[in-house]
Structure formats: structure tokens, C-alpha cells
Design a protein around this motif. Structure first.
Motif, PDB file in Angstrom:
ATOM      1  N   ALA A 225       0.824  -1.215   0.000  1.00  0.00           N
ATOM      2  CA  ALA A 225       0.000   0.000   0.000  1.00  0.00           C
ATOM      3  C   ALA A 225       0.856   1.261   0.000  1.00  0.00           C
ATOM      4  N   ASP A 226       2.069   1.163  -0.550  1.00  0.00           N
ATOM      5  CA  ASP A 226       2.967   2.321  -0.570  1.00  0.00           C
ATOM      6  C   ASP A 226       2.974   3.043  -1.906  1.00  0.00           C
ATOM      7  N   LYS A 227       2.198   2.555  -2.867  1.00  0.00           N
ATOM      8  CA  LYS A 227       2.069   3.228  -4.158  1.00  0.00           C
ATOM      9  C   LYS A 227       0.609   3.673  -4.294  1.00  0.00           C
ATOM     10  N   ARG A 228       0.384   4.955  -4.060  1.00  0.00           N
ATOM     11  CA  ARG A 228      -0.972   5.469  -3.928  1.00  0.00           C
ATOM     12  C   ARG A 228      -1.880   5.174  -5.122  1.00  0.00           C
ATOM     13  N   PRO A 229      -1.410   5.327  -6.375  1.00  0.00           N
ATOM     14  CA  PRO A 229      -2.318   5.038  -7.498  1.00  0.00           C
ATOM     15  C   PRO A 229      -2.860   3.614  -7.469  1.00  0.00           C
ATOM     16  N   TYR A 230      -2.042   2.656  -7.042  1.00  0.00           N
ATOM     17  CA  TYR A 230      -2.492   1.267  -7.015  1.00  0.00           C
ATOM     18  C   TYR A 230      -3.369   0.993  -5.797  1.00  0.00           C
ATOM     19  N   TYR A 231      -3.107   1.707  -4.730  1.00  0.00           N
ATOM     20  CA  TYR A 231      -4.001   1.585  -3.571  1.00  0.00           C
ATOM     21  C   TYR A 231      -5.373   2.140  -3.926  1.00  0.00           C
ATOM     22  N   ASN A 232      -5.401   3.316  -4.539  1.00  0.00           N
ATOM     23  CA  ASN A 232      -6.683   3.923  -4.918  1.00  0.00           C
ATOM     24  C   ASN A 232      -7.393   3.129  -6.000  1.00  0.00           C
ATOM     25  N   ARG A 256     -16.062   4.422   8.224  1.00  0.00           N
ATOM     26  CA  ARG A 256     -15.217   5.241   9.090  1.00  0.00           C
ATOM     27  C   ARG A 256     -13.833   4.607   9.271  1.00  0.00           C
ATOM     28  N   LEU A 257     -13.786   3.319   9.511  1.00  0.00           N
ATOM     29  CA  LEU A 257     -12.512   2.635   9.716  1.00  0.00           C
ATOM     30  C   LEU A 257     -11.692   2.575   8.428  1.00  0.00           C
ATOM     31  N   LEU A 258     -12.386   2.415   7.302  1.00  0.00           N
ATOM     32  CA  LEU A 258     -11.678   2.418   6.021  1.00  0.00           C
ATOM     33  C   LEU A 258     -11.036   3.777   5.774  1.00  0.00           C
ATOM     34  N   GLN A 259     -11.774   4.843   6.053  1.00  0.00           N
ATOM     35  CA  GLN A 259     -11.235   6.183   5.865  1.00  0.00           C
ATOM     36  C   GLN A 259     -10.046   6.445   6.791  1.00  0.00           C
ATOM     37  N   GLN A 260     -10.106   5.897   8.006  1.00  0.00           N
ATOM     38  CA  GLN A 260      -8.969   6.015   8.912  1.00  0.00           C
ATOM     39  C   GLN A 260      -7.738   5.322   8.331  1.00  0.00           C
ATOM     40  N   SER A 261      -7.953   4.163   7.730  1.00  0.00           N
ATOM     41  CA  SER A 261      -6.830   3.440   7.117  1.00  0.00           C
ATOM     42  C   SER A 261      -6.304   4.202   5.901  1.00  0.00           C
ATOM     43  N   VAL A 265      -2.410   5.356   4.934  1.00  0.00           N
ATOM     44  CA  VAL A 265      -1.764   5.073   3.651  1.00  0.00           C
ATOM     45  C   VAL A 265      -1.231   6.353   3.023  1.00  0.00           C
ATOM     46  N   HIS A 266      -2.066   7.381   2.968  1.00  0.00           N
ATOM     47  CA  HIS A 266      -1.705   8.608   2.257  1.00  0.00           C
ATOM     48  C   HIS A 266      -0.651   9.427   2.989  1.00  0.00           C
ATOM     49  N   THR A 267      -0.609   9.319   4.307  1.00  0.00           N
ATOM     50  CA  THR A 267       0.411  10.044   5.078  1.00  0.00           C
ATOM     51  C   THR A 267       1.621   9.177   5.384  1.00  0.00           C
ATOM     52  N   THR A 272      -0.168   1.581  13.249  1.00  0.00           N
ATOM     53  CA  THR A 272      -1.513   1.177  12.861  1.00  0.00           C
ATOM     54  C   THR A 272      -2.332   0.848  14.097  1.00  0.00           C
ATOM     55  N   ASP A 273      -3.630   0.952  13.944  1.00  0.00           N
ATOM     56  CA  ASP A 273      -4.565   0.651  15.034  1.00  0.00           C
ATOM     57  C   ASP A 273      -4.869  -0.850  15.012  1.00  0.00           C
TER      58      ASP A 273
END
Length: 397
Positions: A225-232, A256-261, A265-267, A272-273
Motif C-alpha cells: 500500500a505504498d504506491k498510492r495510485p495502485y491503492y486507490n 469510518r474505519l476504512l477512511q482512517q486506514s 496510507v496517504h500520510t 496502525t490501530d
């Protein structure tokens, strides 16, 4: 005897001025034919040693036109005489007639197999890709190439970028668009129409075991999950749809939990929680990714089948480079095109955890349910047959 650093720099500058004078006398003016072998002999003469013993090789941009002993190309070319020793040994080996015969025999067998299998699948009314949109045709170089990603494509992309002058235009740009690099997009613009390929053009592509290539793409592009285009593009979708979460979670909880994750990823936060299932792991598992690919059609150029991406039967390549003999075959292409070795890099795998070999993809496939493994076999069976790869998956039943 070691000269002072200031003297060595002065000598290097003087040497480059000598090159310019000699080339001007030899060719008349810049922008007219220049013999690359002649240039290389001059470049060797100004190879100086610095204080740590490394070599400082003069680099020079030359305009190369028609009329040399080498096929001249009307593009800007970066000449760099530093060449990896193993590659240089392979290059010299390809001057041996017996070695050339072995490689020619391999290429002939690969072409015959491709032609036979294409006819067989066509007779069975199998769906064969006819794409030419991925085909890069460089008319001045008399070469056509379909870049198969995760099969050593970076070597050729970088090489052609240098030959065509694209590299300079992308020096400060890493990516344009979600999945295309600057080099790829600019090479597409430089490429001529694939509908009007001249008969003298050498067409080639590079292939790799489909399962090995698939797992390599997952590890390099998606898993961490370190390459944002592929994560998105695929990672987020795969883990949200197929990640197992407690049954008492509401849709609001999941979102909500997905958005937290997503924030992690983006930062690129390392903590991790432990109570958030979408953060353990942050990227999709291979099973989640595989379901997204097979059940939801989440495809990408890095794991698309050769038929879908290149239309191999329609392309009818003159040379089929195999990943298993990659460096040898790549240099064979250069020899066939009569292009210089200078600036061509030996293959190196950028996957952080090491290259993906046969044992690696088998380890990943062992994580999958039998139906998913069989789904991958169905997805890539034509590729396996066309290029002679064993895609038997009975060991995973």
C-alpha cells in the motif's frame, strides 16, 4: 603517479574540448552523420581516474543522423561508455557465430510455437486480443516494441527514452496519470502509428511466466500500500469488499474505519490501530487482491494478459525475448538492430523484498483457495500455451 584534483578536472575539460574539435573536423558540423564506434574510441581516451579509483567518463549529447556504419537515428542520444562487465561479456559472446546460431535457433522455435498455437486457438474460435494501442513503433530506429510491464520493460523504456531524447523532458517528473510514467506517456507520443509499420521493422516483445509476473506486480505495486495510485485503483477496493470484519460492524463503522486506514496510507504513517481490521494489513492480502482481479475485473497493464495487452498473435513478433534469458536476448535485439550497447542497462528487479522467482509465486499461490488458483489458470492459459510456460496448478488442489 597521481595528479592534483584541479589538474585532473582541467584535463577532463580539455579532453572534452578535444572531442568537440575532432568531431567537428570529422563530421563537418553537428547535426550530420556521426560514427558511434569512432566516438566510443575517443571517449575511451579521456577516461580518467579520480581519487577513489572510480572512473570519470565523459558524457556528450550528439545529434545522430543518417549515413554512418551504424543505422543512424534522427534523435538525441546520450552516450555513456560505462557498461556492466557481465553485460559486456555477453555482448562479446554474441560476436561468436556458434552463440548466434544457438540464439537464432531459440528465437525460431519460439516464433514457430507462437504461430502454431495462434492458428490452433483461432481454429477453436478462442478470443484473441488484437490490440495495437500498446505497441510502440520507432520508425527511425526500425523497431517496434510492445512493453510488457513486470517483464524487464524498464530496461527498454529507459534505453529508448535516451535514444529519443525523452529522458531529459522527464528529469523532474515521476508520474503523469495514475498508471503511466512520464517516460511511457512521452514515448507513446513519440511513437509512430502501428498501422503503418514498414516491412523492414524488427518487432519484439518480452515475456515471463504469467504467474511469476502476476505475483511480482502484486508485491511491487499493491501489497505494501505504498504506491498510492495502485491503492486507490485496486487495493482499497479489494480490502473493503473482501476483508473479513466483525459481524456487528455497521456500514457506517466500516466506512469510518476504512477512511482512517486511508489516512495512514496517504500520510505513510507506520503506526496502525490493532482494532481496525482495514489497517492489518494496510494493503490487500493476495487473496483479496485476487478476488478483485478475477471477480471484479480489476485489471492493470502490469498483470494484464499478453493477449489483452499486446495482441501477440496479431503482432507476430520477429523476436520473443524471455525473462529466463533476459540479458542475452536483449543484447541479441540490439545486435539485430545494430544499435549501440552504450546506455543499455542490465536488468535489476526493483521489488523491495527481492526478485520474484518460481518458488515465490508458488508460495503466494499456496495461500489461495483452489477455485481462485484455477481462475488464474483460465485467465492466463492462452499466454501459457503461446509462449511455452507450464501453468499446471494441480499441485494446489
Amino acid at each position: 603517479m597521481r595528479f592534483p584534483a584541479g589538474f585532473r578536472k582541467l584535463a577532463l575539460v580539455f579532453g572534452m574540448l578535444v572531442i568537440i574539435v575532432i568531431l567537428t573536423l570529422h563530421s563537418g558540423l553537428f547535426g550530420v552523420p556521426v560514427n558511434l564506434s569512432y566516438v566510443n574510441s575517443i571517449l575511451r581516451s579521456v577516461n580518467l581516474s579520480n581519487s577513489d579509483g572510480a572512473s570519470s567518463v565523459a558524457k556528450l549529447d550528439l545529434y545522430v543522423g543518417e549515413g554512418s556504419s551504424l543505422p543512424m537515428i534522427t534523435v538525441r542520444q546520450r552516450i555513456n561508455y560505462q557498461v556492466d562487465k557481465d553485460v559486456e561479456d555477453l555482448w562479446k559472446g554474441l560476436e561468436d557465430e556458434k552463440t548466434i546460431q544457438v540464439v537464432e535457433s531459440d528465437m525460431s522455435a519460439r516464433r514457430k510455437r507462437l504461430a502454431t498455437k495462434c492458428d490452433m486457438f483461432a481454429a477453436a474460435n478462442a478470443t484473441l486480443g488484437r490490440s495495437t494501442s500498446s505497441f510502440l513503433y520507432f520508425r527511425d530506429l526500425k523497431v517496434g516494441w510492445c512493453p510488457v510491464y513486470k517483464a524487464g520493460s524498464s530496461n527498454w523504456k529507459n534505453y529508448f527514452s535516451r535514444l529519443t531524447g525523452v529522458t531529459k523532458k522527464c528529469e523532474n517528473i515521476t508520474k503523469i496519470g495514475p498508471f503511466g510514467t512520464c517516460l511511457h506517456n512521452r514515448l507513446l507520443r513519440f511513437s509512430h502509428s502501428a498501422k503503418h509499420v514498414e516491412e523492414s521493422t524488427l518487432k519484439f516483445m518480452v515475456v515471463r511466466h504469467p504467474f511469476e509476473r502476476l505475483v511480482s506486480a502484486f508485491r511491487d505495486k499493491v501489497e505494501g500500500a505504498d504506491k498510492r495510485p495502485y491503492y486507490n485503483g485496486v487495493g482499497r477496493f479489494a480490502k473493503f469488499k473482501y476483508r473479513k470484519v466483525p459481524e456487528n460492524f455497521t456500514e457506517e463503522d466500516k466506512t469510518r474505519l476504512l477512511q482512517q486506514s486511508d489516512v495512514k496510507v496517504h500520510t505513510k504513517m507506520k503506526t496502525t490501530d490493532p482494532n481496525n481490521p482495514y489497517e492489518n494489513p494496510l494493503g490487500p492480502t493476495f487473496t483479496e487482491f485476487s478476488k478483485a482481479v478475477l471477480l471484479d475485473g480489476k485489471w492493470d497493464m502490469h498483470w494484464a494478459s499478453y493477449q489483452r495487452w499486446c495482441g501477440a498473435c496479431n503482432l507476430n513478433p520477429d523476436v520473443i525475448v524471455k525473462f529466463e534469458t533476459l540479458n542475452r536476448d536483449n543484447l541479441f535485439v540490439l545486435k539485430k538492430l545494430n544499435l549501440p550497447l552504450d546506455g543499455f542497462e542490465a536488468h535489476s528487479n526493483p521489488t523491495k523484498t527481492g526478485g520474484t522467482q518460481q518458488s515465490t509465486w508458488r508460495t503466494y499461490f499456496s495461500m489461495l483457495d483452489r477455485d481462485i488458483v484455477r481462475g488464474y489458470r483460465e485467465l492466463y492459459i492462452i499466454d501459457c500455451e503461446l509462449f511455452g510456460y507450464d501453468c499446471d496448478v494441480s499441485e494446489f488442489d
